[in-house]
Design a protein around this motif. Structure first.
Motif, PDB file in Angstrom:
ATOM      1  N   CYS A  13       0.972  -1.171   0.037  1.00  0.00           N
ATOM      2  CA  CYS A  13       0.024  -0.078  -0.140  1.00  0.00           C
ATOM      3  C   CYS A  13       0.951   1.274   0.123  1.00  0.00           C
ATOM      4  O   CYS A  13       0.228   2.449  -0.201  1.00  0.00           O
ATOM      5  CB  CYS A  13      -0.969   0.114   1.210  1.00  0.00           C
ATOM      6  N   GLU A  14       2.118   1.104   0.291  1.00  0.00           N
ATOM      7  CA  GLU A  14       3.211   2.246   0.466  1.00  0.00           C
ATOM      8  C   GLU A  14       3.823   2.436  -0.801  1.00  0.00           C
ATOM      9  O   GLU A  14       4.846   3.429  -0.881  1.00  0.00           O
ATOM     10  CB  GLU A  14       3.888   2.209   1.729  1.00  0.00           C
ATOM     11  N   LYS A  66      -6.159   0.768   0.489  1.00  0.00           N
ATOM     12  CA  LYS A  66      -5.234   1.629   1.178  1.00  0.00           C
ATOM     13  C   LYS A  66      -5.370   0.871   2.687  1.00  0.00           C
ATOM     14  O   LYS A  66      -6.378   1.518   3.339  1.00  0.00           O
ATOM     15  CB  LYS A  66      -5.260   2.947   1.071  1.00  0.00           C
ATOM     16  N   THR A  79      -4.232   1.559   6.018  1.00  0.00           N
ATOM     17  CA  THR A  79      -3.620   2.632   6.867  1.00  0.00           C
ATOM     18  C   THR A  79      -4.299   2.845   8.083  1.00  0.00           C
ATOM     19  O   THR A  79      -5.302   2.414   8.446  1.00  0.00           O
ATOM     20  CB  THR A  79      -3.613   3.899   5.807  1.00  0.00           C
ATOM     21  N   LYS A 136      -3.331  -0.317  11.808  1.00  0.00           N
ATOM     22  CA  LYS A 136      -3.501   0.029  10.638  1.00  0.00           C
ATOM     23  C   LYS A 136      -5.145  -0.606  10.535  1.00  0.00           C
ATOM     24  O   LYS A 136      -5.524  -1.804  10.999  1.00  0.00           O
ATOM     25  CB  LYS A 136      -2.718  -0.343   9.570  1.00  0.00           C
TER      26      LYS A 136
END
Length: 298
Positions: free
Chosen positions: A15-16, A24, A26, A38
């Motif tokens: 996702c990064e 995502k 996060t 997360k």
């Protein structure tokens, strides 16, 4: 309609990565009370029985206000031409000026029910509640649900008002709980104990100056502002004589005089005005009312 959060366990490094366009994982507002983890979010639309009609997986930092416009479009697609006979129910995140443009669309308006936020539209909820208590024309409606017919079920009274909200006709309904004197007395007792415990914790030690003592008093007052009680304090100054550190010399050394400031409870009295409204807030003393907003034509 509502959203919820789900704690994510596992590797989420993908996702990064640069140019990643998928879901995502996060950090975000955690409804699981795990802000250290997360997460991902999910949004769901159900029928009146709570059975899911539509669900969607969302990024972990998706806010309700962001997904709600999409949810309204999904709601319309689900019911097709029949959506006008259905009622869209969501929490107070639904009620904002931007969403009103969708809810009151001239071609395809929604019938909806939501809680009116406290500061929405120049505090219209607060003003309507004040009007309700001034008129005092409450209508008894009983328990909110049919399966709550019991002696312990919370019962309600309501008052309704037709208002213009951002140029649209709405029905604002103010309702308050009806609870017995015994329950109110227990709630009042618990709150008094909570305040007294807070005073012991916050003002256990003296303050070095009067300004710090007053600052602590103001912060305490803000923290317990919605309380059913009025709390007043007084500051007591105590002078202390201290000898300088080290071994005293043959000549007598002067004593060092300092002052300490103690915050003491002066009075803790019930707020009569809030106690009169207390049946509507038992179990939650942060608000004196609940105000729901409905599309007038429903």
């Amino acid at each position: 309609m509502d959203t919820t959060s789900h704690v994510y366990y596992g590797d989420s490094k993908v996702c990064e990565e640069e140019n990643y366009e998928g879901l995502k994982v996060t950090y975000g507002y955690s409804k699981d009370k795990r802000p250290d983890k997360k997460q991902i979010m999910s949004g769901m639309i159900t029928n009146e029985l709570g059975l899911p009609l539509y669900t969607e997986t969302l990024d972990g930092n998706t806010a309700d206000t962001v997904w709600l416009p999409d949810a309204m479009r999904h709601f319309r697609d689900l019911f097709g031409e029949m959506y006008s006979d259905s009622i869209f129910i969501a929490d107070s995140k639904l009620v904002n000026k931007k969403n009103f443009g969708v809810l009151f669309d001239k071609t395809n308006p929604f019938s909806f029910i939501s809680r009116c936020p406290e500061k929405f539209c120049s505090r219209i909820a607060e003003k309507t509640v004040s009007e309700a208590y001034s008129l005092n024309e409450w209508e008894y409606v009983g328990p909110c649900c049919k399966d709550e017919e019991s002696k312990r079920a919370t019962k309600y009274e309501v008052q309704g008002f037709d208002k213009i909200v951002h140029g649209n006709e709405c029905r604002l309904v103010v309702f308050r709980k009806l609870d017995g004197d015994e329950r109110l007395a227990n709630e009042s007792k618990k709150e008094r104990e909570k305040i007294e415990e807070g005073i012991k914790k916050e003002f256990k030690k003296p303050f070095a100056c009067e300004a710090d003592a007053r600052k602590a008093m103001d912060e305490f007052a803000k923290k317990y502002k919605p309380s059913l009680f009025n709390v007043t304090f007084e500051i007591q100054e105590e002078t202390i004589e201290k000898r300088p550190k080290g071994r005293p010399s043959k000549s007598q050394q002067k004593l060092k005089i300092t002052s300490e400031f103690y915050v003491k409870l002066k009075s803790l009295e019930q707020n009569k005005e809030k106690m009169e409204k207390a049946p509507s807030v038992v179990g939650n003393c942060s608000t004196d009312y609940k105000c729901s907003l409905r599309y007038k034509k429903q």
